[in-house]
Design a protein around this motif. Structure first.
Motif, PDB file in Angstrom:
ATOM      1  N   ILE A   9      41.097  46.821  45.306  1.00  0.00           N
ATOM      2  CA  ILE A   9      40.754  46.740  43.881  1.00  0.00           C
ATOM      3  C   ILE A   9      40.382  45.306  43.525  1.00  0.00           C
ATOM      4  N   ILE A  10      41.192  44.356  43.977  1.00  0.00           N
ATOM      5  CA  ILE A  10      40.923  42.943  43.698  1.00  0.00           C
ATOM      6  C   ILE A  10      39.608  42.523  44.332  1.00  0.00           C
ATOM      7  N   ALA A  11      39.403  42.900  45.573  1.00  0.00           N
ATOM      8  CA  ALA A  11      38.167  42.547  46.273  1.00  0.00           C
ATOM      9  C   ALA A  11      36.949  43.141  45.574  1.00  0.00           C
ATOM     10  N   THR A  25      47.481  34.457  48.620  1.00  0.00           N
ATOM     11  CA  THR A  25      46.195  34.049  48.054  1.00  0.00           C
ATOM     12  C   THR A  25      46.309  33.946  46.539  1.00  0.00           C
ATOM     13  N   SER A  26      45.938  32.784  46.008  1.00  0.00           N
ATOM     14  CA  SER A  26      45.977  32.631  44.552  1.00  0.00           C
ATOM     15  C   SER A  26      44.655  33.097  43.968  1.00  0.00           C
ATOM     16  N   ASP A  29      42.154  30.313  43.729  1.00  0.00           N
ATOM     17  CA  ASP A  29      41.481  29.958  44.980  1.00  0.00           C
ATOM     18  C   ASP A  29      40.315  30.895  45.319  1.00  0.00           C
ATOM     19  N   ILE A  30      40.355  32.117  44.810  1.00  0.00           N
ATOM     20  CA  ILE A  30      39.261  33.052  45.091  1.00  0.00           C
ATOM     21  C   ILE A  30      38.293  33.147  43.908  1.00  0.00           C
ATOM     22  N   GLY A  31      38.418  32.208  42.986  1.00  0.00           N
ATOM     23  CA  GLY A  31      37.443  32.081  41.910  1.00  0.00           C
ATOM     24  C   GLY A  31      37.609  33.025  40.733  1.00  0.00           C
ATOM     25  N   ALA A  32      38.794  33.603  40.574  1.00  0.00           N
ATOM     26  CA  ALA A  32      39.014  34.533  39.466  1.00  0.00           C
ATOM     27  C   ALA A  32      39.273  33.757  38.177  1.00  0.00           C
ATOM     28  N   ASP A  33      38.500  34.076  37.140  1.00  0.00           N
ATOM     29  CA  ASP A  33      38.743  33.475  35.835  1.00  0.00           C
ATOM     30  C   ASP A  33      39.540  34.457  34.979  1.00  0.00           C
ATOM     31  N   ASP A  65      52.153  38.185  43.521  1.00  0.00           N
ATOM     32  CA  ASP A  65      52.724  38.413  42.188  1.00  0.00           C
ATOM     33  C   ASP A  65      52.344  39.796  41.669  1.00  0.00           C
ATOM     34  N   ALA A  66      51.082  40.160  41.857  1.00  0.00           N
ATOM     35  CA  ALA A  66      50.622  41.488  41.416  1.00  0.00           C
ATOM     36  C   ALA A  66      51.337  42.584  42.192  1.00  0.00           C
TER      37      ALA A  66
END
Length: 76
Positions: A9-11, A25-26, A29-33, A65-66
């Motif tokens: 889902i995140i990907a 993985t934060s 760091d993967i560019g999520a705003d 965390d999720a």
């Protein structure tokens, strides 16, 4: 609860490979705003028929965390 569903889902939301995602993985760091996080949370809520409380949503910094939050809510 299947961790691969969460990472997929995140990907999908971020248009990246799920293979690159780990619990540590934060999102930063993967560019999520903030909009990405909102969309990720909405997709996770729909997938697991849960609702993230405001504290959990605001403090969600890593994929772990999720996962931890979903585990706590689903296993109640």
């Amino acid at each position: 609860m299947d961790e691969t569903v969460v990472t997929q889902i995140i990907a999908d939301q971020l248009h990246i490979s799920a293979d690159s995602l780990r619990e540590e993985t934060s999102f930063k760091d993967i560019g999520a705003d903030s909009l990405d996080l909102f969309q990720i949370i909405s997709a996770l809520e729909e997938a697991y028929d849960i609702e993230f409380d405001n504290d959990a949503a605001e403090n969600m910094k890593t994929i772990g965390d999720a996962l931890d939050y979903i585990r706590r809510v689903v296993e109640k």
